[in-house]
Design an enzyme around this catalytic site. Structure first.
Site, PDB file in Angstrom:
ATOM      1  CD  GLU A  70      56.895  -9.334   7.250  1.00  0.00           C
ATOM      2  OE1 GLU A  70      57.159  -9.617   8.437  1.00  0.00           O
ATOM      3  OE2 GLU A  70      57.421  -8.384   6.659  1.00  0.00           O
ATOM      4  CG  HIS A  73      61.090 -11.723   9.422  1.00  0.00           C
ATOM      5  ND1 HIS A  73      62.455 -11.606   9.533  1.00  0.00           N
ATOM      6  CD2 HIS A  73      60.705 -10.754   8.555  1.00  0.00           C
ATOM      7  CE1 HIS A  73      62.874 -10.613   8.763  1.00  0.00           C
ATOM      8  NE2 HIS A  73      61.836 -10.092   8.153  1.00  0.00           N
TER       9      HIS A  73
END
Length: 382
Positions: A70, A73
């Site tokens: 994550e 990202h």
């Protein structure tokens, strides 16, 4: 879809707030159930505490792997001009909450593609570490755990690459369709359609596994499938809303010339003054030079103990302006929709020339949406 709210915070990493939802504990339980069968079968007759420690360490490294996925990202999103709200680890892995849409198909592809790439690299890294540990130490619990972590990260990379939103593969599919058609809304419709199809297929496979006596894996697959269907449905509705509101500016939807509150005003006077009472549930806050400095809600002011109403200023309980969406009247309304939900007060303070000129709430968006829907229906009827 409403973002998952973290139960507790882990702090800030690379400038991004990171939190954990209580449902992430389910991941730890699932890992414990899987490894509690795998480790003793592969290496029997070890002390129980060794199995427990190995399981906990493996669970921790898996959560760190999800966090790395994550964070990748988030970092790439920021480099491509997309704000990042926070990251939350939860039941189905992790979720990075972006503050807007990628500006181009290329940015969408870069943001989406980096996650599976990081998981794949982690899988290869854990695999290499397992091989090195086996060569030096021989077979053991550490090698078994490293091999499992390598395999699960590769599996996560493959799963996230499936062409279904909100998986990374769904975002990549949307980027491809967006680039070919030039229509982001159509690309979203294609990605959400693929997500619903895959989601229902997973639900069917999961139910079949339950009926065949594999309840744990079956229920997990059903849960993932249902999640994909729910998110796809929500994103499809959001795409239709954006299509309806296309061309509408923030200035056309906002409430104009809102009542503002001086930052130095005592909370007691704010709650009692006729010009604020019963008007709104939150107000922009300005300093002595009428510059916006925050947003104060009636609920936040009311939580101040009554004996402190005379000494506590509005500035002490307001939300700083840096944490409030501040669009310009000429900005497209669709760009404000994602941040309205994530805003602490669920509203945006509209600024022009450094001054407060309006406020946009979810109710304003609903009002415009209802008017447009009615207007378009009448046009079709005529």
């Amino acid at each position: 879809m409403t973002a998952v709210k973290p139960t507790f915070s882990l702090g800030t990493i690379a400038g991004v707030r990171v939190g954990v939802h209580w449902s992430a504990l389910v991941i730890v339980v699932v890992i414990a159930l899987v490894l509690s069968g795998r480790l003793p079968a592969a290496h029997p007759d070890r002390p129980g505490w060794q199995y427990a420690v190995t399981t906990l360490v493996a669970a921790a490294f898996l959560l760190l792997s999800l966090l790395a996925h994550e964070l990748s990202h988030a970092v790439v999103a920021r480099r491509n001009g997309v704000a990042v709200g926070d990251i939350t680890l939860w039941l189905l892995g992790g979720m990075a909450r972006l503050g807007g849409e990628p500006p181009t198909p290329g940015a969408e592809a870069r943001i989406a593609g980096v996650g599976p790439l990081v998981s794949l690299l982690l899988g290869l890294l854990f695999g290499l570490l397992a091989g090195a540990a086996a060569a030096v130490l021989g077979a053991g619990l550490a090698v078994e755990a490293l091999a499992w972590l390598g395999g699960i990260n590769v599996l996560l990379a493959v799963f996230n690459a499936l062409p279904a939103a909100p998986l990374d593969g769904g975002r990549l599919l949307r980027a491809v369709v967006w680039r070919r058609t030039g229509d982001r809304l159509r690309a979203t419709a294609v990605a959400t359609g693929a997500s619903r199809l895959l989601g229902w297929a997973l639900v069917a496979v999961g139910l079949l596994l339950v009926l065949r006596g594999v309840p744990l894996s079956g229920i997990w697959i059903v849960l993932v499938g249902w999640f994909l269907v729910a998110v796809a449905t929500a994103e499809g509705g959001q795409a239709k809303l954006e299509e309806l509101l296309s061309g509408v500016t923030v200035g056309e939807a906002m409430g104009r010339d809102p009542v503002t509150v001086p930052a130095s005003l005592a909370v007691g006077r704010f709650l009692a003054a006729p010009q604020y009472r019963f008007r709104h549930s939150a107000f922009p806050v300005v300093d002595a030079d009428s510059r916006p400095v925050g947003l104060v809600s009636v609920n936040a002011a009311a939580r101040v103990p009554e004996e402190r109403h005379g000494t506590t200023r509005v500035a002490d309980v307001m939300i700083p302006i840096e944490e409030v969406p501040t669009p310009h009247p000429g900005d497209p309304l669709t760009g404000v929709l994602p941040v309205l939900e994530s805003s602490p007060a669920h509203r945006a303070v509209v600024l022009a020339g450094g001054a407060v000129v309006g406020v946009v709430t979810s109710s304003d968006v609903s009002r415009v949406t209802s008017w447009l829907a009615s207007s378009r229906w009448r046009k079709r009827a005529v």
